[in-house]
Scaffold this motif. Sequence first.
Motif, short mmCIF file in Angstrom:
data_model
loop_
_atom_site.label_atom_id
_atom_site.label_comp_id
_atom_site.label_asym_id
_atom_site.label_seq_id
_atom_site.Cartn_x
_atom_site.Cartn_y
_atom_site.Cartn_z
N ASN A 16 0.83 -1.21 0.00
CA ASN A 16 0.00 0.00 0.00
C ASN A 16 0.86 1.26 0.00
O ASN A 16 0.60 2.21 -0.74
CB ASN A 16 -0.92 -0.01 1.22
N GLU A 17 1.90 1.25 0.82
CA GLU A 17 2.80 2.41 0.87
C GLU A 17 3.54 2.59 -0.45
O GLU A 17 3.70 3.71 -0.93
CB GLU A 17 3.80 2.22 2.01
N ALA A 20 1.37 4.25 -3.08
CA ALA A 20 0.79 5.54 -2.72
C ALA A 20 1.02 6.58 -3.80
O ALA A 20 0.19 7.47 -4.01
CB ALA A 20 1.36 6.02 -1.39
N PRO A 45 -7.13 -6.51 -1.22
CA PRO A 45 -6.72 -5.89 0.04
C PRO A 45 -7.90 -5.23 0.74
O PRO A 45 -8.86 -4.81 0.10
CB PRO A 45 -5.69 -4.84 -0.41
N PHE A 49 -6.26 -0.37 3.11
CA PHE A 49 -5.12 -0.26 2.22
C PHE A 49 -5.61 0.29 0.88
O PHE A 49 -5.64 -0.42 -0.13
CB PHE A 49 -4.45 -1.63 2.02
N HIS A 51 -4.59 2.35 -1.53
CA HIS A 51 -3.75 2.39 -2.72
C HIS A 51 -3.58 0.99 -3.30
O HIS A 51 -3.65 0.78 -4.52
CB HIS A 51 -2.39 3.00 -2.40
N ALA A 52 -3.39 0.02 -2.43
CA ALA A 52 -3.26 -1.37 -2.88
C ALA A 52 -4.57 -1.88 -3.46
O ALA A 52 -4.60 -2.59 -4.46
CB ALA A 52 -2.81 -2.26 -1.72
#
Length: 215
Positions: A16-17, A20, A45, A49, A51-52
Motif C-alpha cells: 500500500n505504501e 501511494a 486488500p 489499504f 492504494h493497494a
Amino acid sequence: MGFGDLKSESGLAALNEFLADKSYIEGYTASQADNVVFSALSGAPAAKFPHALRWYKHIQAQNRNALPGVKKPLNQYGGGDAGAADEDDDGDVDDLFGSDNEEDVEAIRQQRLKEYAAKKSAKPAVIAKSTIILEVKPWDDETDMKEMEKNVRSVATDGLVWGASKLVPVGYGINKLQINCVVEDDKVGTDFLEEEITKFEDLVQSVDIVAFNKI
C-alpha cells in the motif's frame, strides 16, 4: 528488498505504501511485474489499504497473461536498496515520480478513454422493440369488420409494423378484431395506438391492450 509476505498485514502495508504514488509495480503501464505481485495476494486488500485496493481492482480487470514484460521473482519487486544508489542519483529517483510522470500517466489515461469512447460509438445502437396484441371492439353486429381492420391498419408512423389479425367471437353475433403489431419503444406507445384507432368512432367502440412483450 521486496514486500515480504503479501498475505500478511505487514506485506499489504508495504504494498500500500509503495503504491501511494504509483499506478503500477514497474514503469508507467501494467506489466508482468503487476501479474506476479497480484498472484501473490490471497484476495483483494482491505479498504484500509486504499492504494493497494485501487491497484488490485485495476489489475484484476486486465488480461494478465497478455501483459508485456518478463516475470521475475516476487522478492525483486517493491522498494529497493537505498545504499545501492549514490547521492548523485537521488535527483533521478525524484524525477521518476515527479509531475512529468503524473502528466504522462494522465495523458495515457485520457487517450485510452478516447479510444474506448470511439470504439463504443462505433457499435450499432440496439433498438428496443415490443410486440403488442390489441383487441378492437365494434359497436354492434352490423359493424363492417373488414372496414374496421382496414382503418386500423391505416394508422401508420415510423417504428410501427402491423402483423397478423383475426376475428374473435364475443357473443350475439358480434366479433372483435384481434390484431398484432411490432413497435419501436422509443417511437410508438400504447397511448398513441389507442388514440389513433378510437378516432374511427363510427366503427370502433373501444381498444384494449391484451398483451405487451419486449422483444
